[in-house]
Design a protein around this motif. Structure first.
Motif, PDB file in Angstrom:
ATOM      1  N   CYS A 176       0.871  -1.168   0.000  1.00 22.69           N
ATOM      2  CA  CYS A 176       0.000   0.000   0.000  1.00 22.69           C
ATOM      3  C   CYS A 176       0.909   1.219   0.000  1.00 22.69           C
ATOM      4  CB  CYS A 176      -0.897   0.013   1.240  1.00 22.69           C
ATOM      5  SG  CYS A 176      -2.170  -1.244   1.204  1.00 22.69           S
ATOM      6  N   TYR A 177       0.578   2.199  -0.830  1.00 20.36           N
ATOM      7  CA  TYR A 177       1.419   3.386  -0.978  1.00 20.36           C
ATOM      8  C   TYR A 177       0.724   4.609  -0.399  1.00 20.36           C
ATOM      9  CZ  TYR A 177       4.315   0.638  -4.107  1.00 20.36           C
ATOM     10  OH  TYR A 177       5.140  -0.323  -4.625  1.00 20.36           O
ATOM     11  N   TYR A 178       1.515   5.419   0.293  1.00 14.39           N
ATOM     12  CA  TYR A 178       1.017   6.617   0.947  1.00 14.39           C
ATOM     13  C   TYR A 178       1.956   7.784   0.644  1.00 14.39           C
ATOM     14  CZ  TYR A 178      -1.418   3.068   3.678  1.00 14.39           C
ATOM     15  OH  TYR A 178      -2.177   2.000   4.054  1.00 14.39           O
ATOM     16  N   SER A 179       1.393   8.969   0.596  1.00 14.77           N
ATOM     17  CA  SER A 179       2.238  10.156   0.436  1.00 14.77           C
ATOM     18  C   SER A 179       2.726  10.599   1.816  1.00 14.77           C
ATOM     19  CB  SER A 179       1.466  11.285  -0.236  1.00 14.77           C
ATOM     20  OG  SER A 179       0.388  11.696   0.573  1.00 14.77           O
ATOM     21  N   VAL A 180       3.948  11.105   1.835  1.00 18.23           N
ATOM     22  CA  VAL A 180       4.511  11.698   3.044  1.00 18.23           C
ATOM     23  C   VAL A 180       5.004  13.091   2.662  1.00 18.23           C
ATOM     24  CG1 VAL A 180       6.296  11.560   4.829  1.00 18.23           C
ATOM     25  CG2 VAL A 180       5.222   9.463   3.967  1.00 18.23           C
ATOM     26  N   LYS A 181       4.561  14.070   3.425  1.00 17.31           N
ATOM     27  CA  LYS A 181       5.022  15.443   3.213  1.00 17.31           C
ATOM     28  C   LYS A 181       5.998  15.786   4.321  1.00 17.31           C
ATOM     29  CE  LYS A 181       2.440  19.118   4.222  1.00 17.31           C
ATOM     30  NZ  LYS A 181       1.425  20.192   4.104  1.00 17.31           N
ATOM     31  N   PHE A 182       7.212  16.163   3.936  1.00 17.01           N
ATOM     32  CA  PHE A 182       8.214  16.651   4.876  1.00 17.01           C
ATOM     33  C   PHE A 182       8.208  18.169   4.770  1.00 17.01           C
ATOM     34  CE2 PHE A 182       9.614  12.392   3.807  1.00 17.01           C
ATOM     35  CZ  PHE A 182       9.991  11.871   5.037  1.00 17.01           C
ATOM     36  N   ALA A 183       8.022  18.846   5.895  1.00 16.09           N
ATOM     37  CA  ALA A 183       7.987  20.304   5.910  1.00 16.09           C
ATOM     38  C   ALA A 183       9.173  20.820   6.716  1.00 16.09           C
ATOM     39  CB  ALA A 183       6.685  20.794   6.521  1.00 16.09           C
ATOM     40  N   LEU A 184       9.880  21.778   6.123  1.00 20.78           N
ATOM     41  CA  LEU A 184      11.038  22.390   6.779  1.00 20.78           C
ATOM     42  C   LEU A 184      11.193  23.805   6.264  1.00 20.78           C
ATOM     43  CD1 LEU A 184      13.569  22.096   8.605  1.00 20.78           C
ATOM     44  CD2 LEU A 184      14.787  21.297   6.581  1.00 20.78           C
TER      45      LEU A 184
ATOM     46  N   GLU B  47       1.435   7.575 -13.584  1.00 20.71           N
ATOM     47  CA  GLU B  47       2.314   7.071 -14.641  1.00 20.71           C
ATOM     48  C   GLU B  47       2.863   5.685 -14.325  1.00 20.71           C
ATOM     49  OE1 GLU B  47       5.323  10.053 -15.137  1.00 20.71           O
ATOM     50  OE2 GLU B  47       3.877  11.528 -15.882  1.00 20.71           O
ATOM     51  N   LYS B  48       3.135   5.412 -13.047  1.00 24.22           N
ATOM     52  CA  LYS B  48       3.712   4.127 -12.636  1.00 24.22           C
ATOM     53  C   LYS B  48       2.653   3.135 -12.175  1.00 24.22           C
ATOM     54  CE  LYS B  48       7.932   5.438 -13.329  1.00 24.22           C
ATOM     55  NZ  LYS B  48       8.727   4.910 -14.405  1.00 24.22           N
ATOM     56  N   ASN B  49       1.381   3.512 -12.340  1.00 26.39           N
ATOM     57  CA  ASN B  49       0.267   2.652 -11.954  1.00 26.39           C
ATOM     58  C   ASN B  49       0.334   2.272 -10.467  1.00 26.39           C
ATOM     59  OD1 ASN B  49      -2.168   1.450 -12.594  1.00 26.39           O
ATOM     60  ND2 ASN B  49      -1.213  -0.532 -13.026  1.00 26.39           N
ATOM     61  N   ILE B  50       0.655   3.260  -9.648  1.00 19.48           N
ATOM     62  CA  ILE B  50       0.701   3.077  -8.197  1.00 19.48           C
ATOM     63  C   ILE B  50      -0.624   3.529  -7.620  1.00 19.48           C
ATOM     64  CG2 ILE B  50       1.773   3.919  -6.068  1.00 19.48           C
ATOM     65  CD1 ILE B  50       4.411   4.140  -7.647  1.00 19.48           C
ATOM     66  N   ASN B  51      -1.256   2.651  -6.875  1.00 22.80           N
ATOM     67  CA  ASN B  51      -2.522   2.965  -6.235  1.00 22.80           C
ATOM     68  C   ASN B  51      -2.237   3.703  -4.926  1.00 22.80           C
ATOM     69  OD1 ASN B  51      -5.189   3.095  -5.463  1.00 22.80           O
ATOM     70  ND2 ASN B  51      -5.303   0.948  -4.847  1.00 22.80           N
ATOM     71  N   LEU B  52      -2.320   5.004  -4.972  1.00 19.60           N
ATOM     72  CA  LEU B  52      -2.018   5.850  -3.819  1.00 19.60           C
ATOM     73  C   LEU B  52      -3.223   5.882  -2.877  1.00 19.60           C
ATOM     74  CD1 LEU B  52       0.221   7.737  -2.774  1.00 19.60           C
ATOM     75  CD2 LEU B  52      -0.865   9.584  -4.050  1.00 19.60           C
ATOM     76  N   GLN B  53      -2.977   5.563  -1.603  1.00 19.99           N
ATOM     77  CA  GLN B  53      -4.030   5.578  -0.589  1.00 19.99           C
ATOM     78  C   GLN B  53      -4.397   7.023  -0.240  1.00 19.99           C
ATOM     79  OE1 GLN B  53      -5.309   2.480   0.508  1.00 19.99           O
ATOM     80  NE2 GLN B  53      -4.020   1.892  -1.222  1.00 19.99           N
ATOM     81  N   ASP B  54      -5.592   7.211   0.290  1.00 22.51           N
ATOM     82  CA  ASP B  54      -6.053   8.556   0.655  1.00 22.51           C
ATOM     83  C   ASP B  54      -5.324   9.120   1.870  1.00 22.51           C
ATOM     84  OD1 ASP B  54      -7.879   8.603  -1.421  1.00 22.51           O
ATOM     85  OD2 ASP B  54      -9.513   7.799  -0.200  1.00 22.51           O
ATOM     86  N   GLU B  55      -4.950   8.235   2.794  1.00 21.59           N
ATOM     87  CA  GLU B  55      -4.249   8.695   3.998  1.00 21.59           C
ATOM     88  C   GLU B  55      -2.870   9.225   3.633  1.00 21.59           C
ATOM     89  OE1 GLU B  55      -4.191   5.705   7.159  1.00 21.59           O
ATOM     90  OE2 GLU B  55      -5.704   4.656   5.969  1.00 21.59           O
ATOM     91  N   HIS B  56      -2.423  10.207   4.392  1.00 17.76           N
ATOM     92  CA  HIS B  56      -1.070  10.721   4.189  1.00 17.76           C
ATOM     93  C   HIS B  56      -0.475  11.140   5.532  1.00 17.76           C
ATOM     94  CE1 HIS B  56      -3.592  14.331   4.004  1.00 17.76           C
ATOM     95  NE2 HIS B  56      -2.562  14.947   4.532  1.00 17.76           N
ATOM     96  N   THR B  57       0.827  11.278   5.527  1.00 20.25           N
ATOM     97  CA  THR B  57       1.554  11.650   6.741  1.00 20.25           C
ATOM     98  C   THR B  57       2.267  12.968   6.503  1.00 20.25           C
ATOM     99  OG1 THR B  57       1.883   9.338   7.323  1.00 20.25           O
ATOM    100  CG2 THR B  57       3.406  10.924   8.302  1.00 20.25           C
ATOM    101  N   VAL B  58       2.288  13.792   7.533  1.00 21.14           N
ATOM    102  CA  VAL B  58       3.029  15.050   7.489  1.00 21.14           C
ATOM    103  C   VAL B  58       4.090  14.987   8.576  1.00 21.14           C
ATOM    104  CG1 VAL B  58       2.925  17.551   7.758  1.00 21.14           C
ATOM    105  CG2 VAL B  58       1.016  16.316   6.663  1.00 21.14           C
ATOM    106  N   VAL B  59       5.335  15.230   8.189  1.00 14.76           N
ATOM    107  CA  VAL B  59       6.446  15.248   9.140  1.00 14.76           C
ATOM    108  C   VAL B  59       7.014  16.665   9.145  1.00 14.76           C
ATOM    109  CG1 VAL B  59       8.683  14.276   9.753  1.00 14.76           C
ATOM    110  CG2 VAL B  59       6.980  12.839   8.600  1.00 14.76           C
ATOM    111  N   ILE B  60       6.809  17.357  10.248  1.00 15.49           N
ATOM    112  CA  ILE B  60       7.311  18.729  10.365  1.00 15.49           C
ATOM    113  C   ILE B  60       8.713  18.652  10.951  1.00 15.49           C
ATOM    114  CG2 ILE B  60       6.897  21.017  11.360  1.00 15.49           C
ATOM    115  CD1 ILE B  60       3.888  20.220  11.433  1.00 15.49           C
ATOM    116  N   LEU B  61       9.689  18.728  10.077  1.00 10.29           N
ATOM    117  CA  LEU B  61      11.088  18.577  10.487  1.00 10.29           C
ATOM    118  C   LEU B  61      11.534  19.687  11.429  1.00 10.29           C
ATOM    119  CD1 LEU B  61      12.526  17.501   7.024  1.00 10.29           C
ATOM    120  CD2 LEU B  61      12.090  16.024   9.000  1.00 10.29           C
ATOM    121  N   ASP B  62      10.924  20.854  11.308  1.00 13.87           N
ATOM    122  CA  ASP B  62      11.278  21.974  12.187  1.00 13.87           C
ATOM    123  C   ASP B  62      11.118  21.606  13.666  1.00 13.87           C
ATOM    124  OD1 ASP B  62      11.560  24.409  10.237  1.00 13.87           O
ATOM    125  OD2 ASP B  62       9.706  23.409   9.649  1.00 13.87           O
TER     126      ASP B  62
END
Length: 180
Positions: A7-15, A54-69
Protein backbone atom coordinates in the motif's frame (compact mmCIF):
# COMPACT_ATOMS: atom_id res chain seq x y z
CA UNK A 1 -3.16 -7.91 1.34
CA UNK A 2 -0.73 -10.71 0.56
CA UNK A 3 3.01 -10.53 1.28
CA UNK A 4 3.86 -9.21 -2.19
CA UNK A 5 1.34 -6.39 -2.17
CA UNK A 6 2.17 -2.91 -1.00
CA UNK A 7 0.00 0.00 0.00
CA UNK A 8 1.42 3.39 -0.98
CA UNK A 9 1.02 6.62 0.95
CA UNK A 10 2.24 10.16 0.44
CA UNK A 11 4.51 11.70 3.04
CA UNK A 12 5.02 15.44 3.21
CA UNK A 13 8.21 16.65 4.88
CA UNK A 14 7.99 20.30 5.91
CA UNK A 15 11.04 22.39 6.78
CA UNK A 16 11.50 26.14 6.83
CA UNK A 17 8.14 26.65 5.12
CA UNK A 18 9.16 24.43 2.22
CA UNK A 19 7.75 21.03 1.40
CA UNK A 20 9.13 17.79 -0.03
CA UNK A 21 6.84 14.89 -0.92
CA UNK A 22 7.74 11.23 -1.11
CA UNK A 23 6.11 7.82 -1.41
CA UNK A 24 6.10 5.50 1.58
CA UNK A 25 4.91 1.93 1.25
CA UNK A 26 3.61 -0.60 3.71
CA UNK A 27 3.64 -4.34 3.14
CA UNK A 28 5.81 -7.24 4.18
CA UNK A 29 8.48 -4.57 4.69
CA UNK A 30 7.92 -0.84 4.99
CA UNK A 31 9.99 1.79 3.25
CA UNK A 32 10.26 4.63 0.77
CA UNK A 33 10.58 4.45 -2.97
CA UNK A 34 14.15 5.22 -3.95
CA UNK A 35 16.00 6.28 -7.08
CA UNK A 36 19.79 5.81 -7.27
CA UNK A 37 20.04 5.28 -3.50
CA UNK A 38 18.18 8.52 -2.78
CA UNK A 39 14.64 8.88 -1.57
CA UNK A 40 12.38 9.53 -4.55
CA UNK A 41 10.95 12.97 -3.90
CA UNK A 42 8.68 15.54 -5.45
CA UNK A 43 8.25 19.30 -5.14
CA UNK A 44 4.47 19.10 -4.94
CA UNK A 45 1.63 16.73 -4.22
CA UNK A 46 0.52 17.11 -7.83
CA UNK A 47 3.93 15.88 -9.05
CA UNK A 48 3.70 12.90 -6.70
CA UNK A 49 0.18 12.07 -7.89
CA UNK A 50 1.23 12.33 -11.53
CA UNK A 51 4.15 9.96 -10.90
CA UNK A 52 1.81 7.51 -9.17
CA UNK A 53 -0.55 7.58 -12.16
CA UNK A 54 2.31 7.07 -14.64
CA UNK A 55 3.71 4.13 -12.64
CA UNK A 56 0.27 2.65 -11.95
CA UNK A 57 0.70 3.08 -8.20
CA UNK A 58 -2.52 2.97 -6.24
CA UNK A 59 -2.02 5.85 -3.82
CA UNK A 60 -4.03 5.58 -0.59
CA UNK A 61 -6.05 8.56 0.65
CA UNK A 62 -4.25 8.70 4.00
CA UNK A 63 -1.07 10.72 4.19
CA UNK A 64 1.55 11.65 6.74
CA UNK A 65 3.03 15.05 7.49
CA UNK A 66 6.45 15.25 9.14
CA UNK A 67 7.31 18.73 10.37
CA UNK A 68 11.09 18.58 10.49
CA UNK A 69 11.28 21.97 12.19
CA UNK A 70 9.94 20.37 15.39
CA UNK A 71 12.88 17.96 15.61
CA UNK A 72 15.39 20.69 14.74
CA UNK A 73 13.97 23.09 17.31
CA UNK A 74 14.04 20.38 19.98
CA UNK A 75 17.68 19.62 19.17
CA UNK A 76 18.53 23.32 19.48
CA UNK A 77 16.82 23.72 22.86
CA UNK A 78 17.42 20.25 24.33
CA UNK A 79 14.06 20.50 26.06
CA UNK A 80 12.92 18.14 28.77
CA UNK A 81 9.45 18.48 27.29
CA UNK A 82 8.98 15.67 24.78
CA UNK A 83 6.09 15.29 22.36
CA UNK A 84 6.04 11.49 22.48
CA UNK A 85 3.71 11.01 19.53
CA UNK A 86 5.74 13.29 17.27
CA UNK A 87 9.09 11.71 18.17
CA UNK A 88 7.70 8.18 17.87
CA UNK A 89 6.39 8.96 14.36
CA UNK A 90 9.61 10.77 13.42
CA UNK A 91 11.74 7.85 14.66
CA UNK A 92 9.65 5.33 12.70
CA UNK A 93 9.71 7.39 9.49
CA UNK A 94 13.47 7.88 9.66
CA UNK A 95 14.01 4.19 10.40
CA UNK A 96 12.12 3.43 7.17
CA UNK A 97 14.16 6.08 5.31
CA UNK A 98 17.37 4.49 6.56
CA UNK A 99 16.29 0.94 5.68
CA UNK A 100 15.26 2.06 2.20
CA UNK A 101 18.78 3.28 1.40
CA UNK A 102 20.60 0.64 3.48
CA UNK A 103 21.90 3.23 5.94
CA UNK A 104 22.65 2.47 9.57
CA UNK A 105 20.46 4.40 12.00
CA UNK A 106 21.35 4.87 15.66
CA UNK A 107 17.69 4.43 16.61
CA UNK A 108 17.80 0.85 15.29
CA UNK A 109 20.70 -0.21 17.48
CA UNK A 110 19.96 -2.65 20.23
CA UNK A 111 22.10 -1.19 22.98
CA UNK A 112 22.51 1.70 25.40
CA UNK A 113 18.87 1.70 26.46
CA UNK A 114 17.57 2.66 23.01
CA UNK A 115 14.65 0.22 23.12
CA UNK A 116 13.63 1.56 26.53
CA UNK A 117 13.53 5.10 25.11
CA UNK A 118 11.49 3.91 22.12
CA UNK A 119 9.05 2.15 24.48
CA UNK A 120 8.70 5.29 26.60
CA UNK A 121 7.79 7.24 23.47
CA UNK A 122 5.39 4.49 22.42
CA UNK A 123 3.54 4.32 25.73
CA UNK A 124 3.81 8.08 26.21
CA UNK A 125 1.96 8.55 22.92
CA UNK A 126 -1.12 7.13 24.66
CA UNK A 127 -2.38 5.59 21.44
CA UNK A 128 -6.07 4.60 21.70
CA UNK A 129 -5.37 1.01 20.65
CA UNK A 130 -2.80 0.59 23.43
CA UNK A 131 -4.01 2.52 26.46
CA UNK A 132 -6.84 1.57 28.73
CA UNK A 133 -9.77 3.91 28.92
CA UNK A 134 -8.60 6.18 31.73
CA UNK A 135 -4.90 5.35 31.83
CA UNK A 136 -2.65 8.11 30.59
CA UNK A 137 1.13 7.78 30.73
CA UNK A 138 3.33 10.85 31.04
CA UNK A 139 6.94 9.66 31.02
CA UNK A 140 9.60 11.36 33.09
CA UNK A 141 13.02 11.68 31.47
CA UNK A 142 16.39 11.54 33.20
CA UNK A 143 19.62 12.98 31.79
CA UNK A 144 20.85 9.65 30.40
CA UNK A 145 17.57 9.06 28.58
CA UNK A 146 17.58 12.58 27.16
CA UNK A 147 21.13 12.05 25.92
CA UNK A 148 20.13 8.81 24.17
CA UNK A 149 17.07 10.47 22.61
CA UNK A 150 19.26 13.36 21.48
CA UNK A 151 21.64 10.92 19.75
CA UNK A 152 18.70 9.23 18.00
CA UNK A 153 17.19 12.52 16.80
CA UNK A 154 20.59 13.91 15.81
CA UNK A 155 21.31 10.81 13.72
CA UNK A 156 17.80 10.97 12.25
CA UNK A 157 18.54 14.54 11.16
CA UNK A 158 21.80 13.34 9.54
CA UNK A 159 19.85 10.76 7.51
CA UNK A 160 17.18 13.28 6.48
CA UNK A 161 19.85 15.76 5.35
CA UNK A 162 21.81 13.24 3.28
CA UNK A 163 19.09 11.10 1.75
CA UNK A 164 16.17 13.49 1.47
CA UNK A 165 17.25 17.13 1.54
CA UNK A 166 20.59 17.03 -0.30
CA UNK A 167 19.31 14.55 -2.85
CA UNK A 168 16.54 16.97 -3.80
CA UNK A 169 18.82 19.98 -3.99
CA UNK A 170 17.18 21.50 -0.93
CA UNK A 171 19.22 24.46 0.26
CA UNK A 172 19.42 24.67 4.03
CA UNK A 173 19.37 28.19 5.43
CA UNK A 174 22.63 29.42 6.97
CA UNK A 175 20.90 29.67 10.36
CA UNK A 176 19.83 26.03 10.16
CA UNK A 177 23.25 24.81 9.04
CA UNK A 178 24.98 26.61 11.92
CA UNK A 179 22.51 25.70 14.64
CA UNK A 180 22.31 21.93 14.31
Amino acid sequence: MNNNERCYYSVKFALERKEIYSLWYSGKNDGFLIDQNKILSFKSMNELRQYAIEKNINLQDEHTVVILDLAINWLRRRDREINCRYFLDFWNIVADLAHSVNEEFYGDKDNNGILEIYNKLFYGSNLPAVKKEKDVFFPQWDEVELEILTKVIDDAWRIVKIYLLKSTGYELSDALVKSV
